[in-house]
Design a protein around this motif. Structure first.
Motif, PDB file in Angstrom:
ATOM      1  N   ILE A  71      -5.390  -0.771  -6.445  1.00 38.42           N
ATOM      2  CA  ILE A  71      -5.637   0.038  -7.638  1.00 38.42           C
ATOM      3  C   ILE A  71      -6.893  -0.498  -8.333  1.00 38.42           C
ATOM      4  CG2 ILE A  71      -4.690   0.818  -9.840  1.00 38.42           C
ATOM      5  CD1 ILE A  71      -1.877   0.148  -8.671  1.00 38.42           C
TER       6      ILE A  71
ATOM      7  N   TYR B 224      -2.208   5.260  -8.699  1.00 35.80           N
ATOM      8  CA  TYR B 224      -3.241   5.441  -7.680  1.00 35.80           C
ATOM      9  C   TYR B 224      -2.765   6.253  -6.471  1.00 35.80           C
ATOM     10  CZ  TYR B 224      -7.483   4.289  -5.097  1.00 35.80           C
ATOM     11  OH  TYR B 224      -8.666   4.372  -4.411  1.00 35.80           O
TER      12      TYR B 224
ATOM     13  N   ARG C 158      -4.802   9.645  -5.426  1.00 37.88           N
ATOM     14  CA  ARG C 158      -5.421   9.853  -4.121  1.00 37.88           C
ATOM     15  C   ARG C 158      -4.863  11.070  -3.400  1.00 37.88           C
ATOM     16  NH1 ARG C 158      -8.284   5.915  -1.492  1.00 37.88           N
ATOM     17  NH2 ARG C 158      -8.529   7.633  -0.006  1.00 37.88           N
TER      18      ARG C 158
END
Length: 336
Positions: free
Chosen positions: A45, A99, A103
């Motif tokens: 992260i 994160y 993504r």
């Protein structure tokens, strides 16, 4: 009930940055995650820490929900544009808190379906999302004096651009939060009533006595030049207000709004094709038609109408063009 040993368990996240040394440090929060494609893998992260001498600490976050992008854009920009000599104190920047969700362009994590903003205080021995929440709860939040969490509507909501704070029992703390919200200087400023504040990052920060500001800066699962500009200007304004960054705040006129009760929310009792009668920012009075929901399975049926419960401004709406039963149709906020 959590055991004493569970409460003292160490979070597996390891920062690769320095928090106490002066300088600019770019790195990661390294969260071990064993999986099929990487037995000894980790989730990395991104994080930046900028520290220069003594002063307050600001914790700046985006990507609490992974399909909201104004925060990540503004904070990735900030991470490489600040000079050390304009900082007095410490700035911790995490552009994409959740994160895995970020993504994957999802609101929630693809790993455990975790909604980070409903997971606090988290668990050091829990799921990936619970571990991230626990690290913020026990490591990052205690360092902070000011906390800014940048949100927008994501793929399923759209908002007028506002900065927000909450009504708090501690009125001195509420006043400090309100002053920071006003310093952010979004086109609208909101005294926000949450549908459900349990497990929220907001609640965790406020219960620690932090100055906390959140935002909703648009929606639809993307950004605009305007919404990113509001985020970038607002972040710098807040840092100047906190005394961490030198400069003069660049303020704009901000309309103050309030959410006095649950009747600010209009919820759909049906699924279908939604037709709005009012645009975001439009003025409504009690009884005005906000939207119609058409039965999309057959023709010849009259749509179900949804009307305002109070006078105010259309501050939020469903996005995109179809809606499910139980979804929020609209948010009507009152002018102060």
């Amino acid at each position: 009930m959590t055991s004493v040993s569970g409460m003292l368990r160490r979070n597996p996240i390891v920062p690769t940055v320095e928090f106490e040394k002066d300088g600019i440090f770019h790195g990661h929060l390294k969260l071990p995650y064993s999986r099929d494609d990487s037995a000894w893998g980790s989730i990395m992260i991104p994080i930046t820490v900028i520290k220069n001498g003594e002063g307050p600490t600001a914790l700046l976050t985006g990507g609490n929900h992974g399909d909201e992008y104004e925060g990540p854009v503004a904070l990735f920009n900030l991470s490489h544009s600040l000079d050390l000599d304009e900082v007095s104190g410490r700035i911790i920047i995490v552009p994409a808190m959740n994160y895995p969700a970020f993504r994957s362009n999802r609101r929630t994590s693809p790993i455990d379906n975790g909604n980070l903003n409903r997971t606090f205080p988290g668990r050091p021995d829990g799921t990936v999302t619970e571990k991230i929440a626990d690290f913020f709860q026990r490591t990052l939040l205690p360092m902070a004096d000011y906390v800014l969490d940048i949100h927008s509507g994501g793929k399923t909501l759209d908002f007028i651009p506002f900065a927000a704070t909450h009504l708090l029992e501690d009125k001195d703390q509420q006043a400090r939060c309100k002053a920071a919200m006003e310093a952010f200087s979004a086109p609208y400023s909101m005294l926000l009533l949450e549908i459900d504040a349990v497990g929220m990052y907001d609640t965790a920060a406020e219960e620690m006595g932090k100055v906390f500001v959140s935002t909703e800066l648009g929606g639809g699962g993307s950004t605009t030049a305007k919404s990113v500009g509001i985020a970038k200007r607002g972040v710098r304004n807040l840092l100047i207000h906190a005394g961490i960054v030198e400069g003069v705040e660049e303020r704009c006129e901000s309309v103050l709004l309030d959410m006095p009760g649950e009747d600010c929310y209009i919820t759909s009792g049906s699924a279908g094709l939604i037709e709005y009668s009012v645009d975001l920012g439009g003025e409504v009075v009690k009884g005005d038609l906000i939207a119609r929901v058409h039965d999309y399975e057959r023709t010849g049926r009259a749509p179900i109408e949804y009307r305002a419960f109070r006078d105010g401004v259309l501050a939020g709406r469903h996005y995109p063009g179809t809606i499910q039963m139980g979804d929020v149709v609209a948010v009507v906020a009152a002018r102060v």
